[in-house]
Design a protein around this motif. Sequence first.
Motif, mmCIF file in Angstrom:
data_model
loop_
_atom_site.group_PDB
_atom_site.id
_atom_site.type_symbol
_atom_site.label_atom_id
_atom_site.label_comp_id
_atom_site.label_asym_id
_atom_site.label_seq_id
_atom_site.Cartn_x
_atom_site.Cartn_y
_atom_site.Cartn_z
ATOM 1 N N LEU A 224 0.869 -1.181 0.000
ATOM 2 C CA LEU A 224 0.000 0.000 0.000
ATOM 3 C C LEU A 224 0.906 1.232 0.000
ATOM 4 N N ILE A 225 0.784 2.106 -1.022
ATOM 5 C CA ILE A 225 1.683 3.255 -1.138
ATOM 6 C C ILE A 225 0.928 4.501 -1.582
ATOM 7 N N ASN A 226 1.460 5.665 -1.183
ATOM 8 C CA ASN A 226 1.020 6.930 -1.766
ATOM 9 C C ASN A 226 1.692 7.117 -3.115
ATOM 10 N N VAL A 227 0.955 7.598 -4.092
ATOM 11 C CA VAL A 227 1.526 7.916 -5.404
ATOM 12 C C VAL A 227 1.798 9.415 -5.499
ATOM 13 N N ASN A 228 0.792 10.217 -5.193
ATOM 14 C CA ASN A 228 0.923 11.669 -5.088
ATOM 15 C C ASN A 228 -0.215 12.161 -4.206
ATOM 16 N N ASP A 229 -0.438 13.468 -4.180
ATOM 17 C CA ASP A 229 -1.463 14.016 -3.289
ATOM 18 C C ASP A 229 -2.869 13.529 -3.628
ATOM 19 N N GLY A 230 -3.069 13.107 -4.869
ATOM 20 C CA GLY A 230 -4.417 12.709 -5.268
ATOM 21 C C GLY A 230 -4.599 11.243 -5.554
ATOM 22 N N LEU A 231 -3.529 10.431 -5.451
ATOM 23 C CA LEU A 231 -3.617 9.018 -5.818
ATOM 24 C C LEU A 231 -2.898 8.141 -4.798
ATOM 25 N N PHE A 232 -3.377 6.920 -4.626
ATOM 26 C CA PHE A 232 -2.624 5.889 -3.931
ATOM 27 C C PHE A 232 -2.842 4.559 -4.628
ATOM 28 N N ALA A 233 -2.019 3.569 -4.304
ATOM 29 C CA ALA A 233 -2.071 2.282 -5.001
ATOM 30 C C ALA A 233 -1.935 1.146 -3.997
ATOM 31 N N SER A 234 -2.506 0.007 -4.367
ATOM 32 C CA SER A 234 -2.428 -1.193 -3.535
ATOM 33 C C SER A 234 -2.171 -2.411 -4.414
ATOM 34 N N GLY A 235 -1.490 -3.400 -3.843
ATOM 35 C CA GLY A 235 -1.205 -4.638 -4.560
ATOM 36 C C GLY A 235 -1.517 -5.833 -3.692
ATOM 37 N N SER A 236 -2.004 -6.916 -4.292
ATOM 38 C CA SER A 236 -2.481 -8.063 -3.523
ATOM 39 C C SER A 236 -1.666 -9.317 -3.794
ATOM 40 N N HIS A 237 -1.925 -10.322 -2.972
ATOM 41 C CA HIS A 237 -1.280 -11.628 -3.110
ATOM 42 C C HIS A 237 -1.684 -12.316 -4.405
ATOM 43 N N ALA A 238 -2.809 -11.916 -4.990
ATOM 44 C CA ALA A 238 -3.285 -12.509 -6.234
ATOM 45 C C ALA A 238 -2.810 -11.754 -7.463
ATOM 46 N N GLY A 239 -1.899 -10.781 -7.286
ATOM 47 C CA GLY A 239 -1.364 -10.058 -8.426
ATOM 48 C C GLY A 239 -2.221 -8.917 -8.908
ATOM 49 N N GLU A 240 -3.111 -8.424 -8.068
ATOM 50 C CA GLU A 240 -3.963 -7.301 -8.460
ATOM 51 C C GLU A 240 -3.295 -5.985 -8.075
ATOM 52 N N LEU A 241 -3.200 -5.077 -9.022
ATOM 53 C CA LEU A 241 -2.714 -3.725 -8.776
ATOM 54 C C LEU A 241 -3.874 -2.767 -9.016
ATOM 55 N N ILE A 242 -4.236 -1.995 -7.977
ATOM 56 C CA ILE A 242 -5.347 -1.052 -8.091
ATOM 57 C C ILE A 242 -4.841 0.353 -7.802
ATOM 58 N N TYR A 254 -6.943 -0.545 -12.905
ATOM 59 C CA TYR A 254 -6.907 -1.915 -12.386
ATOM 60 C C TYR A 254 -6.081 -2.785 -13.313
ATOM 61 N N GLU A 255 -5.126 -3.531 -12.750
ATOM 62 C CA GLU A 255 -4.328 -4.501 -13.510
ATOM 63 C C GLU A 255 -4.312 -5.814 -12.750
ATOM 64 N N HIS A 256 -4.525 -6.893 -13.472
ATOM 65 C CA HIS A 256 -4.423 -8.230 -12.880
ATOM 66 C C HIS A 256 -3.314 -8.967 -13.616
ATOM 67 N N ILE A 257 -2.257 -9.280 -12.905
ATOM 68 C CA ILE A 257 -1.065 -9.855 -13.519
ATOM 69 C C ILE A 257 -1.112 -11.367 -13.382
ATOM 70 N N LEU A 258 -1.104 -12.052 -14.523
ATOM 71 C CA LEU A 258 -1.124 -13.512 -14.535
ATOM 72 C C LEU A 258 0.092 -14.014 -15.292
ATOM 73 N N TRP A 259 0.672 -15.103 -14.772
ATOM 74 C CA TRP A 259 1.909 -15.623 -15.341
ATOM 75 C C TRP A 259 1.649 -16.759 -16.316
ATOM 76 N N GLU A 260 2.625 -16.948 -17.217
ATOM 77 C CA GLU A 260 2.634 -18.115 -18.079
ATOM 78 C C GLU A 260 4.061 -18.462 -18.432
ATOM 79 N N GLU A 261 4.403 -19.738 -18.345
ATOM 80 C CA GLU A 261 5.721 -20.180 -18.800
ATOM 81 C C GLU A 261 5.736 -20.189 -20.324
ATOM 82 N N SER A 262 6.877 -19.838 -20.913
ATOM 83 C CA SER A 262 6.974 -19.832 -22.372
ATOM 84 C C SER A 262 6.878 -21.254 -22.910
#
Length: 450
Positions: A224-242, A254-262
Amino acid sequence: MLRWILGGREAQGSVEKSSVLCIGEEQPKNWFTELQVLKGHFDIVRFLVQIDDFRCASAGDDGLVLVWNVETGERLQELRGHSQQITAITTFTCNNGATSHTSLITASSDRSLSLWDPDTGNRVQTISDLQSSVKCLLVQERLCVWVSGGEELCVWNKDFQLQCQTQNHSDTGITALIELPKNCIAAAVDKEIVIYRLTVSTDSSMSVAEIRRLSDHQDRIRALINVNDGLFASGSHAGELILWDAIDWNILGYEHILWEESQACTQAEIRLAAPKPSEMSIQHLTTNGRHILAAVGSGLYVYSILTKTVVAYRKVAHDSNVLHTMLLSDSELMSCSEDGSVRMWEIQDLPLPGEPASPGFFGMWSFSRSSKQAGVPSKKVTDVPNMRTLELTGDLIGHSGAVQMFVSFMDDGLVTCSTDHLLILWKNGERQSHLRSLALFHKLEENGGL
């Protein structure tokens, strides 16, 4: 003066090593060519905090807090008082008219809080017999108060007097705190972000109240972090960035990061897969106000705040989980990992169609912004506009255990801490050589040798 060791490192544990990231001995963009080992701890060192332009404090599982001069590597103070591991540490600067003084606040598993003077090493205040251990600390310098988070949220003044508190009945308790506008605080509590508001009455007494719960994450919040005076961001164990609006707490990105092996055929397609939880967990977030850098499993992920899109990535940046990151500029960044390495990266363009790509390059991310539900269609790399990659430019090898975090002092160097009980002070070798030459010249001049 010790010299850094060039070359590779074996991974910690049973992790497959990526040969792509063996940078070799030629590292022209890596200026950290000297190191100094700082000893004093006798257990895992988990925390570093910058006190001022030339001092930092380290703390960890031995309950000690050590104050260091980063210019010389000298240990200035040893703060003893906690009987168990340190769980949180922060600086507290309170202005008294024309003067200001920076203190250290520490929390420990011994269920105590302490206020320290880093100049003298004295423990100025202490609070014992708390109901639970404190997991995180937040300073609100404008109100000259600080906040502790654990099973409950407590607000304290500069004299360590409890101003107000609120109970929290979650099993996990509060794991992260950030300050928001209008005297609000965001607290990470399991899968939720709880918004509290501090109210100062006419008689200067304070109260705290919960005003909203944000329940948009599907798994436990790890960052959980501050980005600037008007924004903040959070990240989860499931790879969600909000990305959140800090005023009305609406979701802006909103970003949901999912992995795949090549695949064996090295096809450039990103598909949904069933990744291991550790491969998609967001361990750390950092920002420079324009980009957010996320440590996701053993990889790195750069998100543009302006376009709300992914701009660069590296699926396998380290041999094990990335624990801490920093954006040096819009094109340069740094990371450290459980594998014991600290690495420097540069954002570069993807190879053009028909050009050879780095081996293992197409084991990449899957991104979804429009929905949190499963079934997001596959994307090809060429379908993601302006996508870039991270190229390794420096590999700092010195620790024998997981590197927990680092603090940059710009031209004066970089400090890292590790499970090997050590700190390492990394220096710009060329700059240090120049400074030594100048010092020798001045000494000879003073002694009449020139």
